[in-house]
Design an enzyme around this catalytic site. Structure first.
Site, PDB file in Angstrom:
ATOM      1  N   SER A 239       0.841  -1.197   0.000  1.00  0.00           N
ATOM      2  CA  SER A 239       0.000   0.000   0.000  1.00  0.00           C
ATOM      3  C   SER A 239       0.873   1.243   0.000  1.00  0.00           C
ATOM      4  CB  SER A 239      -0.913   0.007   1.232  1.00  0.00           C
ATOM      5  OG  SER A 239      -1.498   1.285   1.421  1.00  0.00           O
TER       6      SER A 239
ATOM      7  N   TYR B 264      -2.212  -0.571  10.164  1.00  0.00           N
ATOM      8  CA  TYR B 264      -2.319  -1.057   8.783  1.00  0.00           C
ATOM      9  C   TYR B 264      -1.034  -0.761   8.021  1.00  0.00           C
ATOM     10  CZ  TYR B 264      -3.969  -1.216   3.909  1.00  0.00           C
ATOM     11  OH  TYR B 264      -4.109  -1.483   2.565  1.00  0.00           O
TER      12      TYR B 264
END
Length: 214
Positions: free
Chosen positions: A154, A167
């Protein structure tokens, strides 16, 4: 381009006869990956936690002429990861060309609010599953003579965003795992690469957007 040379995109990028395992392939980025690989001729196996959703996607892919099979698997559980690789090994006669570690989830909270359960869930789903599946798939990738692992990371692994500390940390760990495997497994003709998407219109983004708005 002279006559007789490859002159079409399909021929240049053909994956005909190649085998691929894509985790979480029934929606979002995983769904697009399955369709892209299968569209170029790869034989794909994917997984989902939801049998009904999996069956629907398999029916759709069959009508498109894609060679895709699937099985139910929650990759956050070690025993189910082992079963998934056993299934892939059986389907592909002990050889695997491409492993796409796509599955990921997120929990948005301030850094002071994450619980031990949050940490365990995100690490198991986003990092541990990818690491363990790569370990399990190593003999199959090596046996193919030309293996490739793709990790779905990501943009948050290299940039800071609100409420994303945990995350982002799991995705940062994926980045470093990729570097190490690329070095360590090069001798086995296995490549390792990471893709780090930004905000993408998927069900996961919808969930993130909702949580940020409340």
């Amino acid at each position: 381009m002279t006559e007789g040379k490859i002159n079409s995109r399909d021929e240049r990028w053909s994956l005909k006869g190649k085998t691929a395992l894509v985790t979480g392939g029934t929606k979002g980025i995983g769904h697009a990956i399955v369709e892209e690989l299968a569209g170029f001729g790869a034989i794909v196996h994917t997984c989902s936690r939801n049998q009904t959703e999996l069956d629907q996607r398999l029916d759709e892919w069959k009508t498109k002429g894609f060679q895709v099979t699937g099985s139910v698997c929650d990759v956050s559980h070690r025993d189910q990861r082992e079963k998934l690789i056993e299934t892939a090994a059986s389907l592909f006669q002990g050889k695997l060309n491409i492993l796409v570690n796509n599955v990921g989830t997120g929990i948005l909270k301030n850094a002071t609010e994450f619980t031990a359960e949050d940490v365990s869930k995100l690490m198991a789903t986003n990092f541990e599953s990818a690491y363990h599946l790569s370990q399990l798939a190593h003999p199959l990738l090596k046996a193919s003579g030309n293996g490739s692992i793709v990790f779905n990371s990501s943009i948050s692994s290299v940039m800071a965003f609100p409420s994303c500390a945990l995350y982002a940390s799991t995705k940062g760990a994926i980045n470093q795992l990729t570097r190490n495997l690329a070095c360590e497994w090069a001798k086995d003709n296995i490549r390792a690469n990471t893709v780090a998407p930004g905000f993408t219109n998927t069900p996961l983004l919808d969930a993130f957007t909702f949580l940020l708005s409340v």
